[in-house]
Structures are given as C-alpha cells and as structure tokens.
Design an enzyme around this catalytic site. Sequence first.
Site, PDB file in Angstrom:
ATOM      1  CG  HIS A 465       5.672  -0.569  -5.421  1.00  0.00           C
ATOM      2  ND1 HIS A 465       4.411  -0.480  -5.957  1.00  0.00           N
ATOM      3  CD2 HIS A 465       6.226   0.232  -6.584  1.00  0.00           C
ATOM      4  CE1 HIS A 465       3.968  -0.007  -7.102  1.00  0.00           C
ATOM      5  NE2 HIS A 465       5.177   0.623  -7.493  1.00  0.00           N
ATOM      6  CG  ASP A 545       1.861  -2.201  -4.366  1.00  0.00           C
ATOM      7  OD1 ASP A 545       2.273  -1.698  -3.251  1.00  0.00           O
ATOM      8  OD2 ASP A 545       2.398  -2.405  -5.323  1.00  0.00           O
ATOM      9  CB  SER A 640       3.291   3.366  -8.564  1.00  0.00           C
ATOM     10  OG  SER A 640       3.717   2.114  -9.392  1.00  0.00           O
TER      11      SER A 640
END
Length: 699
Positions: A465, A545, A640
């Site tokens: 993402h 992810d 992230s």
Amino acid sequence: MVRFFGLNKEKNEEKENTDLPADNEQNAAETSSSNVSGNEERIDPNSRDTNPENANNDDASTTFGSSIQSSSIFSRGRMTYGTGASSSMATSEMRSHSSGHSRSKNSKNLQGFKDVGKPLRAVSFLNPVKEEESQDTQNTLDVSSSTSSTLATSGNARENSFTSRRSITLEYIHKSLSELEENLVDIMDDIHQDVISISKAVIEAIEYFKEFLPTTRDRIPYRISLEKSSSLRKINKIVLHFLDNLLVSDAFSNSRSILLRRFYFFLKKLNLITDDDLISESGVLPCLSVFCIGSHCNLPSMDKLGMILDELTKMDSSIISDQEGAFIAPILRGITPKSSILTIMFGLPNLQHEHYEMIKVLYSLFPDVHMYCVKDYIKKAASAVGSIPSHTAATIDTIAPTKFQFSPPYAVSENPLELPISMSLSTETSAKITGTLGGYLFPQTGSDEKFSQFASCSFAITCAHVVLSEKQDYPNVMVPSNVLQTSYKKVLTKESDRYPDGSVEKTAFLEEVQRIDQNLNWQKSNKFGQVVWGERAIVDHRLSDFAIIKVNSSFKCQNTLGNGLKSFPDPTLRFQNLHVKRKIFKMKPGMKVFKIGASTGYTSGELNSTKLVYWADGKLQSSEFVVASPTPLFASAGDSGAWILTKLEDRLGLGLVGMLHSYDGEQRQFGLFTPIGDILERLHAVTKIQWDIDPQLDG
C-alpha cells in the site's frame, strides 16, 4: 439519666441482690492484691451515703450507669474528673464491704452481671480514668500505683494480641479474599440490576478494600498467584470493570483515582507489586496498562479465548459488518504484568453508549476475563503528509552569524550507493504516501537456467500500500522518500521568507534547500529501483500486503542498520548486532522485539500469543501483533514496511521476525505484522523460486 444495655430493667428483675455492688467492689479489690484500682473505683462515684447499709440497697443500674458515663467515649481526652469526696467515699465503702462478706457470696452475686462487667473492664483498660486529688493523699497514691500496674499488664496483653494477629495464615488470607470477592460481586450485581448507583457502589468497594486484612499494614509473608486464586482474578476483573467501563466519565475522575490507588495498595500487600515495579512514595498515581500474553501466562480461559477468536476469523464476512478498522485484541491488562488478567479489548473508531451496554451483556461470559471498549482503530502504517505548518509572525530579528547544522526529519546515508535498511521510502511521483524500506531479499535460483537472469539481483521489500498505485503499474522508488524531502524543502523555503534578504539565517535556509534539490536530482538520475510485483489481498484469512522492488545493480544491498542512522536507546545495537543474520520462523510468545521505522524510529515491544481480529476492506481479518513495552508507543504513520527484529540469544546479530503493515491509529500501542515465514512462502508460491535474506553463494 441515659441507660445502657438495659441495665435499669435488669435491676428491677433482680432487686433482691442488694449486696451486689459491694461484692463487686470486693472482687475488684481482691484481684489487685488488696490495692484499689482507679478504674474499679468508679463503680459508685455519685454515692453520698456513708452508711454501708444504704450502700447495699443502692440502685445497681444507677451505679453501673454512672461508671459508664464517667468513662464516656465521647470525651475528647477520654478522661473524666470527679470530686475527691466521692472517690474517698467509694474507697471507704469498698474496704468496709470487703471485710464483711465472703468470697463465695461475692462470686454468686457476680454471676448475674457477668455480661455487664466485662465491657466495663474493657473500657477501663483502654481508657484510664484520671481523678482529681482527694483529701486522703495516701489513698490516692495507692490507687495510682494499682492503676499503673493494671494498665501495664493490659498493655502487654494487647501487644501480644496484636503480634498474634500479625501471624496470619495462608488459609486466612484466602478466606479474606473470598469474602472480599463475595462483597464485590454483590455490588456489581446491584449495579447491573440498577439497585445501587455507581457513586455509592464505588464508595462501598473502596471501604471493602480498606477492611481487607486490617491488621496487616505491610506485605504478607506469602506470595499469592493469580493463576491459582480464582477469587483474586474475579476481584481484579471487578475493579477493572469499574475503572474501564463504569467510571470513564469525567464526573467520576476523583472516585476512579481513589479506587485505583486503593487497588494498588491491595496488590502491593499481596506481593503482586514490588518496589521495583512502581515507587509509590514518589506520589505518582499508578495507571492501568496493557501487556502481551506471553509464554509464561497460564491463566485459565486462555485456551478457550484463543479458540473463540480463531472461530471468529473463519466466519463468512458477508454476514458480518462493522466499522472500518474496528478490532478485538486479546491482551493482559493491569498495573503490572504479574497483577494483570486476561482482557478482551474492543477498539471502535466511533465509540457510542450502546457499546458500553454491550460490555454489560458480555460481562458474565467469562468469570475471570475482563472486557472493555475504547476509541481506537486499525489503520495502515503508511504516512499521508498533510499541509505544511505556517507561522503568523511576519519577520524574526536576526541573530549573530554562526554555522548552522540542519537535521532533516528522515535518515540520510553517508554513502548514497549503500543504503541501510529502515530508511524512508516512496514512489517517485507520490505526493503524500510514504513508508519504510524493510530490508533486502535475494532469490535463490540455484542452477536453474530459467531464472539465471535473477541470480545476482537484489530486491527490496516494503508494504504494497506504500508503493502500489492505480496510475502506474511499475513505479520507480526513491530512498530517502521523495515525499519527506519535498515536504522538508517547502518548510525551509517558507521559513526563509520570514527573514530579510541577505541575512545569515535566510542564506542558511536557502543553502539547505539547495542541497535538497541536488539530492533529489541525483536520485532521479540514479534510480534506486522499480516495483516488479506486489499485492494487498486476503490469502487464507491472512493479509498479504507487501511488494518487491528490483534494486539497481549500482547499489550495494546489505541487511544492516548502518552506522549513519540516528542513535538507538539500546546501547547493545552496535557492531555485529547491526546485521540481520537469521530468519525467525518459530515465534515465541512474549519475545522481545523492536523495529526502526522511518517515522517513529526505534521502538520496542513483545509478541502476543493470540492474534488480533479486525474489520478492514469489507472483510474480517486476523494478524499477529506486537504490544508496545516498556513505553506505550510502537508504531505510527510512515512506519509501514519496517522489519520486526529481535536480538539473537545464541550468537551476535539480529533475527528477522516479520514486517509491520498496520497499527492502532488512536493509541499506537499495537503493531500488526506479517511473519517472515508467510512472506517467503507467498513469494515462493508466486515466483516459484526460494528467497532468503542472504545473497546466493556462487556454485
């Protein structure tokens, strides 16, 4: 005259015992070796009849009533004063009757008032009666001597009694815990049935804690275990239910503080809180915290709780709907890890009153598992840079010329062609989204000629993402982040406009802006790498992810933290402990881990044994997670892709546990991650080759 214990009625029923007061005086005189006790001398202080015969016919109730009033507990000094005449008369009467009556008759008459005499003597022992000096000096000296002897004897008795009370047994402690549990359970039942108000209930609960082992001020000589004491677990649950659910309103802030402090001393008395855990003398009020469920946790209901959450993740998401980011986290909650109990934390981005009502319904689901709801939610750990802060002042006075040293809000490598892990990262065209470079992976092609072109390639990994975009299929990636550098440049340019042209300050700001432009231009000419594959999807009820970036061959890729990064709170992260040397497939609950994110830098925590369940992207998902420890912060936006690392125990170096992908956006104490084993397994399923954190060896 006020009568106590119905003494006046007793006299009317036994009026024939006219010799009782004198005989009672004789018995008191004999027990003190013919010396008159000052307390017993108070039996008939108001008598004005010197005739012994009249004394025998005196009202017994009046005699004892006067004695009680003369040592009234309502007197501030607990001492009363009488006239010397009355004292002399009473002494004279006692001596007269002691010579005219036998001991057997005295004992017979005392039996009728046996239950009355004991309370009076108890009051006398505890509260000595001081008299004024009478005309008979010798009698006064005798009374004083006898009183001192009696008080010394009674004082030793009380001291021995107190010592015996301190020698409490383990059975007595468990009985006291059981009684406290029953009282608190009754209070909680009354609350849920609207029989009692919360304000009154918390006051009663505080009083019950005050009455727990009242003779023991310090710690008990035993160690009580939460695993073995069901009463203690239930007590903890009730207190936590008060603090987390019933007293959350600001109107109860004072009651909440008092209950928490009383609960703290309760746990300290049971040795569940040590001086090393918290220093109460500092005056800082203890607070509730969350802790991970480690491998040493053997609390009942833990296995059952894990089974329920596992079954929940297998449910069909089409029949479930909840707020985006809502989650259920199984944790421990309490003041310290040793004093914590199993807890289910419900995180909701839009917390409402009906959610607290839901907790009341679920309260009896587990007898020793606490449940509470809080405003919190799971969100991606990528950062979306907002607007640049501005100042209202037009200008700032100039200062003396000096050499300025700027420190950018992101890590910069000493060698731009040797980029360590955990640096900031973004796509070349991104304007807001930025994340963290996790590390490097290397394909293990072996002798297969079909993959020979990838044999010497290096790949960086981060969250999908962060780098995937609908506008571009295979975007170029920049390290450090293009988003952070551009934002930093705008801040410096805006700040330089507040200084006059030609000033030393404005010149310094513009020089730093120029250096940023030079670095951005160099990065565009020397591209770090390009995204070749990535996905953000639910695979086997797990979130996948991550994306891999093929790194330009001119860059040297090593899984090391590097020496150019900012200093770490852990002084052992030096030399060999800067290098990632092993993959950790078997994660031990309670394992101490850390991460270095581009946003929050170094933070540490512990692995939780049970997964967190949350609702995101229209589906029910689960994930392993880290609970922040010892500080209550683990991750934030911009982290992230950061690798979850741990120090190896059997050798120097670091072990790779997984990669961070989400966190709880409100409190930021949980870090959700994908285990490295799942990442490598998914990569193998997609690419059909093995991957590792070390380059492939030749031959």
